[in-house]
Design a protein around this motif. Structure first.
Motif, PDB file in Angstrom:
ATOM      1  N   ASP A   1      60.530  17.844 -12.124  1.00 19.41           N
ATOM      2  CA  ASP A   1      60.990  17.093 -10.951  1.00 19.41           C
ATOM      3  C   ASP A   1      60.283  17.581  -9.700  1.00 19.41           C
ATOM      4  O   ASP A   1      60.144  18.784  -9.477  1.00 19.41           O
ATOM      5  CB  ASP A   1      62.497  17.242 -10.736  1.00 19.41           C
ATOM      6  CG  ASP A   1      63.334  16.350 -11.632  1.00 19.41           C
ATOM      7  OD1 ASP A   1      62.758  15.563 -12.410  1.00 19.41           O
ATOM      8  OD2 ASP A   1      64.573  16.443 -11.546  1.00 19.41           O
TER       9      ASP A   1
ATOM     10  N   LEU B   1      59.757  18.548  -5.900  1.00 18.03           N
ATOM     11  CA  LEU B   1      60.549  19.189  -4.856  1.00 18.03           C
ATOM     12  C   LEU B   1      59.777  19.076  -3.549  1.00 18.03           C
ATOM     13  O   LEU B   1      58.554  18.948  -3.547  1.00 18.03           O
ATOM     14  CB  LEU B   1      60.786  20.668  -5.184  1.00 18.03           C
ATOM     15  CG  LEU B   1      61.516  20.956  -6.490  1.00 18.03           C
ATOM     16  CD1 LEU B   1      61.477  22.446  -6.790  1.00 18.03           C
ATOM     17  CD2 LEU B   1      62.946  20.459  -6.421  1.00 18.03           C
TER      18      LEU B   1
ATOM     19  N   ARG C   1      57.383  21.688  -7.772  1.00 15.03           N
ATOM     20  CA  ARG C   1      58.124  21.043  -8.859  1.00 15.03           C
ATOM     21  C   ARG C   1      58.989  22.079  -9.567  1.00 15.03           C
ATOM     22  O   ARG C   1      58.684  23.278  -9.565  1.00 15.03           O
ATOM     23  CB  ARG C   1      57.186  20.373  -9.844  1.00 15.03           C
ATOM     24  CG  ARG C   1      56.307  21.334 -10.588  1.00 15.03           C
ATOM     25  CD  ARG C   1      55.397  20.623 -11.586  1.00 15.03           C
ATOM     26  NE  ARG C   1      54.308  21.512 -11.942  1.00 15.03           N
ATOM     27  CZ  ARG C   1      53.037  21.189 -11.918  1.00 15.03           C
ATOM     28  NH1 ARG C   1      52.670  19.977 -11.593  1.00 15.03           N
ATOM     29  NH2 ARG C   1      52.112  22.060 -12.245  1.00 15.03           N
TER      30      ARG C   1
ATOM     31  N   LEU D   1      68.916  17.910 -12.422  1.00 16.44           N
ATOM     32  CA  LEU D   1      67.532  18.375 -12.331  1.00 16.44           C
ATOM     33  C   LEU D   1      66.880  18.430 -13.709  1.00 16.44           C
ATOM     34  O   LEU D   1      67.533  18.726 -14.707  1.00 16.44           O
ATOM     35  CB  LEU D   1      67.480  19.774 -11.716  1.00 16.44           C
ATOM     36  CG  LEU D   1      67.782  19.904 -10.233  1.00 16.44           C
ATOM     37  CD1 LEU D   1      67.843  21.375  -9.842  1.00 16.44           C
ATOM     38  CD2 LEU D   1      66.757  19.175  -9.401  1.00 16.44           C
TER      39      LEU D   1
ATOM     40  N   TRP E   1      65.412  18.699  -2.990  1.00 12.12           N
ATOM     41  CA  TRP E   1      65.256  17.754  -4.096  1.00 12.12           C
ATOM     42  C   TRP E   1      65.936  16.460  -3.656  1.00 12.12           C
ATOM     43  O   TRP E   1      67.131  16.474  -3.365  1.00 12.12           O
ATOM     44  CB  TRP E   1      65.903  18.302  -5.366  1.00 12.12           C
ATOM     45  CG  TRP E   1      65.867  17.381  -6.538  1.00 12.12           C
ATOM     46  CD1 TRP E   1      64.784  17.074  -7.313  1.00 12.12           C
ATOM     47  CD2 TRP E   1      66.956  16.640  -7.092  1.00 12.12           C
ATOM     48  NE1 TRP E   1      65.136  16.200  -8.308  1.00 12.12           N
ATOM     49  CE2 TRP E   1      66.482  15.919  -8.194  1.00 12.12           C
ATOM     50  CE3 TRP E   1      68.305  16.524  -6.757  1.00 12.12           C
ATOM     51  CZ2 TRP E   1      67.286  15.088  -8.962  1.00 12.12           C
ATOM     52  CZ3 TRP E   1      69.110  15.694  -7.524  1.00 12.12           C
ATOM     53  CH2 TRP E   1      68.593  14.993  -8.614  1.00 12.12           C
TER      54      TRP E   1
END
Length: 119
Positions: free
Chosen positions: A48, A50, A98, A44, A69
């Motif tokens: 990133d 989600l 995120r 992660l 994720w």
């Protein structure tokens, strides 16, 4: 009045082709131990994307919202913070999430934090 001004500002930016995001909430990940969060945490990165998944029929929480994720369950939105998100997801609100912070904290509930926003 503030909300109206914020919405007008958002429309003005959108009219000029600029992307606007409204932060809905920032939360720690709940249920770290029960998903795949420990296994994927080394992969992660802050920022990133989600996915928020409404988990209807959850026997432990009627408003459960699962956090994923890349198709892997990390955990949940904390119970005390999930009612509005569950309501929005049921109505098709374009909620995005995120990773906002990763920490090697001894308390699992403080290792992953995420933000939920509307674009």
């Amino acid at each position: 009045m503030r909300l109206l001004l914020s919405l007008l500002l958002c429309l003005a930016f959108a009219a000029h082709g600029q992307r606007v995001q409204f932060l809905v909430q920032s939360s720690p990940l709940a249920g770290f131990r029960y998903g795949e969060a420990a296994a994927v945490m080394p992969m992660l990165q802050p920022g990133d994307a989600l996915e928020l998944v409404r988990e209807e029929g959850n026997p432990h929480d009627p408003n459960a919202v699962r956090v994923e994720w890349r198709g892997r369950k990390l955990g949940y939105v904390p119970r005390r913070e999930n009612a509005a998100l569950a309501w929005g997801l049921e109505r098709g609100t374009p909620l995005r999430a995120r990773v906002s912070r990763l920490t090697a904290h001894p308390n699992p509930s403080r290792r992953i934090e995420f933000e939920v926003y509307i674009e």
